[in-house]
Design a protein around this motif. Structure first.
Motif, PDB file in Angstrom:
ATOM      1  N   ASN A 387      19.107 -10.000  17.623  1.00 25.89           N
ATOM      2  CA  ASN A 387      18.840  -8.625  17.212  1.00 25.89           C
ATOM      3  C   ASN A 387      17.491  -8.503  16.527  1.00 25.89           C
ATOM      4  O   ASN A 387      16.736  -7.567  16.778  1.00 25.89           O
ATOM      5  CB  ASN A 387      19.922  -8.125  16.249  1.00 25.89           C
ATOM      6  N   TYR A 391      14.816  -5.983  17.952  1.00 24.63           N
ATOM      7  CA  TYR A 391      14.512  -4.710  17.322  1.00 24.63           C
ATOM      8  C   TYR A 391      13.225  -4.699  16.510  1.00 24.63           C
ATOM      9  O   TYR A 391      12.934  -3.711  15.853  1.00 24.63           O
ATOM     10  CB  TYR A 391      15.704  -4.265  16.449  1.00 24.63           C
ATOM     11  N   ASP A 415      14.199  -9.596   8.995  1.00 23.53           N
ATOM     12  CA  ASP A 415      13.168  -9.232   9.977  1.00 23.53           C
ATOM     13  C   ASP A 415      12.301  -8.126   9.412  1.00 23.53           C
ATOM     14  O   ASP A 415      12.590  -7.554   8.367  1.00 23.53           O
ATOM     15  CB  ASP A 415      13.819  -8.808  11.302  1.00 23.53           C
ATOM     16  N   ARG A 434      26.295   1.416  19.094  1.00 22.54           N
ATOM     17  CA  ARG A 434      24.860   1.114  19.155  1.00 22.54           C
ATOM     18  C   ARG A 434      24.126   2.229  18.442  1.00 22.54           C
ATOM     19  O   ARG A 434      24.454   3.396  18.600  1.00 22.54           O
ATOM     20  CB  ARG A 434      24.372   1.078  20.605  1.00 22.54           C
ATOM     21  N   THR A 446      25.118  -4.372  24.166  1.00 25.61           N
ATOM     22  CA  THR A 446      26.482  -3.937  24.468  1.00 25.61           C
ATOM     23  C   THR A 446      27.130  -3.278  23.254  1.00 25.61           C
ATOM     24  O   THR A 446      28.202  -2.698  23.360  1.00 25.61           O
ATOM     25  CB  THR A 446      27.348  -5.161  24.821  1.00 25.61           C
ATOM     26  N   LEU A 450      27.160  -7.469  16.712  1.00 24.24           N
ATOM     27  CA  LEU A 450      27.500  -7.483  15.279  1.00 24.24           C
ATOM     28  C   LEU A 450      29.008  -7.466  15.061  1.00 24.24           C
ATOM     29  O   LEU A 450      29.500  -8.059  14.096  1.00 24.24           O
ATOM     30  CB  LEU A 450      26.858  -6.288  14.573  1.00 24.24           C
TER      31      LEU A 450
END
Ligand code: ADP
Length: 483
Positions: A387, A391, A415, A434, A446, A450
């Motif tokens: 992720n 992202y 991040d 999402r 999908t 998480l």
């Protein structure tokens, strides 16, 4: 879309049924409750009257026997405190003519009771058959009403020694004049006891009544108590119904949301699967038709083909992972693991993914070990890392940090991405959810990463947290109990 609408209709219909099913009976119940509350005082008075009627009956019986005994004493020529006056009845007045006739038919010692009203005064008599100097005659004995009234209190005391109520002989009710009624109301307002039961008496006390009186207003506290109880119960009932309603509504809303998420998910996943499939088909066709020019282009095609196939298999893997976790088939193999060993395992898994970024690792010294299923935990952190890569923008600064957090060990993935919007922060851990900002729409996914991570961490007895600042980045923190 069609499924969504029909689900919404189903949901609304169920809700209307729920409303009808609960509201109608509860309205009826409330109406019943209100009537009960309003009638409570009358009900209490009725109950008291019933209770004391039985006692009055016993006292009246005792009184009857006592009056008989007084008449018998007169027949035997003895005195009795209840008898005020004894005289032979020679020429009976009109009022006593009928009683005298009946007495004359009785054997010696027998008696007949009579009540006579003279002027405004009522008198009680016993007409006793007796013998005087060899002659049979009827003796008129008049009861002393004051003594009889005292006798009532005495008899009641004998029969009900611990009784709170006062039993009394009540005089005949006077005719009620307008002013007299007013006077009585005024008198009642200041009265200190209440007649709870009343029983009219027969001859010789015709017109008189036996009454049971309780001090103060006995119905008031009882009625108040019961009324309070009713109201409390009603409130409780409504709180219960309200809570039930709220819970049902919440559950229904959840179910509705989940079904919408699932519908979204099917649409998403089909879309997500179609993209790499189209690419695979395209590259395969290019190769088959020999449209690739030169070995370099062929190589490029094959590389892309393999990347797309990887993407497909990653998605399918995630779906399988989730279904395993959901069905409870996932068996964790917990082993005592040092954190650096775990991070190495994560590093290997990360490398295999061939993601377009690297990350830095920071490990605090002398961390306690954790008890984990290494593969499952590597997958958790890998999901977070994927992720983080997915992202963040061009300049990706990703860090994995392992440190102590109280009695636990925290593994953080930080991040410098866009951060998670506050209203998404809880929901991104829900299955199929999402973020609907452009960034997540533009990336493959999908909505399960998480959710899988959270479930696995919870199976380890840990939890997962998120610190995020919009525009600055996010820290996903996995907290595991130390051994
Ligand atoms: P997916 O990545 O397949 O959409 P996930 O369950 O992994 O599913 O993530 C759910 C959502 O959480 C994502 O759609 C995204 O909006 C948000 N999200 C996850 N990780 C990050 C991150 N590092 N930075 C910003 N948003 C994130």
């Amino acid at each position: 879309m069609v499924a969504e609408t029909s689900e919404l209709i189903e949901f609304r219909r169920a809700f209307v049924w729920l409303l009808c099913g609960m509201l109608l009976p509860s309205v009826a119940l409330v109406a019943f409750g209100v009537v009960a509350v309003a009638n409570e005082r009358a009900a209490v008075e009725r109950r008291l009257a019933e209770e004391y009627d039985a006692r009055l009956h016993s006292v009246a019986q005792d009184l009857g026997l006592r009056l008989d005994r007084a008449a018998d004493a007169v027949a035997a020529g003895r005195a009795d405190p209840l008898i005020a006056l004894v005289q032979p009845l020679e020429a009976p007045p009109l009022e006593l003519a009928e009683a005298a006739r009946r007495a004359a038919t009785l054997p010696i010692g027998g008696h007949v009771f009579a009540t006579v009203e003279i002027g405004n005064e009522r008198r009680a008599y016993a007409l006793v058959r007796s013998v005087a100097s060899g002659n049979e005659l009827t003796v008129l004995s008049q009861y002393d009403l004051q003594a009889v009234a005292d006798q009532v209190a005495h008899l009641a005391e004998l029969r009900f020694p611990r009784e709170r109520a006062a039993f009394r002989l009540a005089p005949p009710r006077e005719p009620v004049a307008a002013l007299a009624a007013l006077r009585r109301i005024v008198a009642e307002a200041g009265q200190t006891s209440t007649v709870v039961a009343r029983m009219p008496l027969g001859p010789p006390l015709e017109g008189f009544a036996l009454t049971a009186e309780l001090p103060g207003d006995p119905a008031a506290p009882l009625a108040f108590r019961n009324r309070t109880l009713y109201i409390a119960l009603l409130v409780l009932l409504y709180v219960g119904i309200g809570a039930g309603f709220g819970l049902t509504l919440r559950e229904m809303r959840r179910a509705y949301k989940l079904s919408r998420l699932k519908t979204d998910f099917v649409a998403n996943i089909s879309h997500e699967l179609r993209t790499p499939l189209t690419s695979v088909r395209l590259f395969a066709e290019t190769l088959r038709e020999g449209r690739a020019e030169g070995p370099e282009e062929v190589h490029e095609c094959v590389t892309l083909l393999s990347a797309e196939a990887d993407r497909l298999s990653r998605m399918v893997e995630k779906l399988l992972d989730w279904s395993r976790l959901e069905s409870g088939r996932e068996q964790l193999e917990l082993e005592r693991t040092d954190v650096p060993v775990l991070l190495d395992r994560i590093g290997e898994a990360y490398k295999a993914q061939q993601l377009p970024a690297s990350y830095q690792t920071e490990i605090e010294a002398q961390l306690p070990a954790v008890e984990v299923d290494r593969d499952a935990m590597a997958q958790v952190v890998l999901n977070l890392l994927t992720n983080a890569v997915k992202y963040t923008g061009e300049d990706k600064r990703i860090r994995v940090r392992a440190r102590r957090s109280g009695r636990n060990v925290a593994i953080e993935v930080e991040d410098n991405g866009p951060g998670v919007r506050p209203h998404d922060r809880k929901r991104i851990f829900d299955r199929f959810y999402r973020g609907d900002d452009l960034l997540s729409r533009g990336t493959e996914g999908t909505g399960l990463g998480l959710a899988i991570a959270k479930k696995i961490v919870e199976l380890h007895g840990g939890r997962i947290e998120l610190d995020s600042r919009l525009g600055e980045g996010s820290i996903f923190r996995v907290i595991l109990p130390a051994v």
